[in-house]
Design a protein around this motif. Structure first.
Motif, PDB file in Angstrom:
ATOM      1  N   CYS A 212       0.848  -1.195   0.000  1.00 25.40           N
ATOM      2  CA  CYS A 212       0.000   0.000   0.000  1.00 25.40           C
ATOM      3  C   CYS A 212       0.883   1.244   0.000  1.00 25.40           C
ATOM      4  O   CYS A 212       1.806   1.365   0.812  1.00 25.40           O
ATOM      5  N   CYS A 215      -0.010   3.253   3.570  1.00 25.14           N
ATOM      6  CA  CYS A 215       0.376   2.792   4.909  1.00 25.14           C
ATOM      7  C   CYS A 215       1.453   1.706   4.850  1.00 25.14           C
ATOM      8  O   CYS A 215       1.875   1.207   5.890  1.00 25.14           O
ATOM      9  N   CYS A 229      -6.079   0.338   5.374  1.00 26.53           N
ATOM     10  CA  CYS A 229      -6.424   1.769   5.363  1.00 26.53           C
ATOM     11  C   CYS A 229      -7.337   2.143   4.209  1.00 26.53           C
ATOM     12  O   CYS A 229      -7.668   3.309   4.047  1.00 26.53           O
TER      13      CYS A 229
HETATM   14 ZN    ZN Z   1      -2.881   0.928   3.409  1.00 27.59          ZN
END
Ligand code: ZN
Length: 321
Positions: A212, A215, A229
């Motif tokens: 990601c 995050c 997230c």
């Molecule tokens: Zn994330």
């Protein structure tokens, strides 16, 4: 689900009176005034998230919404109902009856597409209508010759548009089994826009894990968004190739020649490998008999060419395994 890729039109432009009759059903209802068996509710959301391993806080607590991908779940008729839910129309039954009558008696679901218009929350009452959207020309697939039938379900929550669920089936005439069977091949992976990058990596002998961009959480298998997230941007990291067997099962039945390394249809082990990067992947363990696979066995990634058109990541048991 597997897509209709590879289907070939049968002599495009050739007369197909059945197709003309079938397409006259386009635009007619497939289900009318369907209602969800239960309102959107927290227990079903919780069971779904547990089954999917989705720990997103968006689906928990007093302000929880339902995972958008549950859209169809709220419309389903249960064990005694039809996958299109309640209220299936006479027109849809007629359409399928025409196909059955012409010998296209087998059916397989091929793919679905969803569009989300508004979040669903516990307490929302679900209603829906479905329409027969299109019927393809006659196509020949590996399963046999038939027609793809696409329906679109419009789902409402407390009367407001909440999303659409487009669902495609293939009604086909089962092909005759060849009298001389070739050696069976492993099933082809289903490659779609969400996982194409993974298979592109495999082609270069790289096992790519999604990361990601927001995050930095690693995820595998590949998904369009981050479970931690909900971020949608991502890049990839290449797995080092080190791992251990986290869990495994031994398949004894049904026997399937393509999966047994000995080619005799005997038992084979399917392992869940924990990679050094702390994500898990399902794969075969090679270099050790199926009954020697054990939890904690150290393994190392390699790529196995199973047939001229397919390479798969597999895991070789380490020294002294
Ligand atoms: Zn994330």
């Amino acid at each position: 689900m597997s897509g209709p890729e590879g289907a070939q039109e049968v002599r495009a432009g050739a007369p197909d009176p059945l197709h003309d009759r079938l397409t006259s059903y386009a635009g007619r209802p497939a289900a009318t005034a369907g209602t969800g068996k239960d309102p959107v509710n927290a227990p079903m959301i919780r069971h779904w998230c547990e089954a999917m391993g989705d720990t997103s806080p968006a689906y928990q607590g007093p302000d929880a919404v339902a995972p958008p991908t549950m859209l169809q779940a709220w419309t389903m008729g249960g064990l005694t109902g039809h996958p299109h839910g309640t209220g299936r129309s006479a027109a849809y039954d007629e359409l399928l009856g025409l196909l059955d009558g012409a010998g296209y008696t087998a059916v397989v679901a091929t793919d679905c597409e969803q569009e989300y218009l508004r979040p669903l929350r516990p307490g929302d009452l679900i209603t829906f209508d479905a329409v027969i959207e299109s019927v393809s020309r006659r196509k020949t697939t590996k399963l046999g010759t038939g027609y793809f039938v696409t329906t679109r379900m419009d789902v409402r929550a407390d009367g407001e548009p909440a999303g659409t669920h487009r669902f495609r089936i293939l009604k086909y005439r089962p092909g005759r089994r060849p009298t001389q069977r070739k050696a069976p091949l492993r099933p082809r992976p289903v490659i779609n826009r969400d996982n194409a990058g993974f298979w592109a990596g495999v082609a270069e002998h790289r096992l790519l894990i999604q990361r990601c961009s927001d995050c930095a959480t690693l995820r595998f298998p590949w998904l369009p968004g981050c479970n931690a997230c909900a971020g949608q941007e991502w890049d990839t990291v290449e797995a080092s190739g080190e791992g251990t067997v986290f869990s495994h099962v031994v398949m004894h039945h049904p026997s399937f020649l393509a999966f047994d390394p000995s080619g005799e249809g005997g038992p084979y082990a399917v392992a869940l490998i924990e990679l050094a990067e702390d994500v898990r992947i399902v794969g075969n363990v090679v270099g050790v008999p199926y009954d020697k696979v054990r939890v904690g066995l150290p393994v190392r990634l390699e790529f196995l060419r199973t047939d001229p058109d397919l390479e798969l990541p597999v895991f070789r048991a380490g020294e002294g395994g």
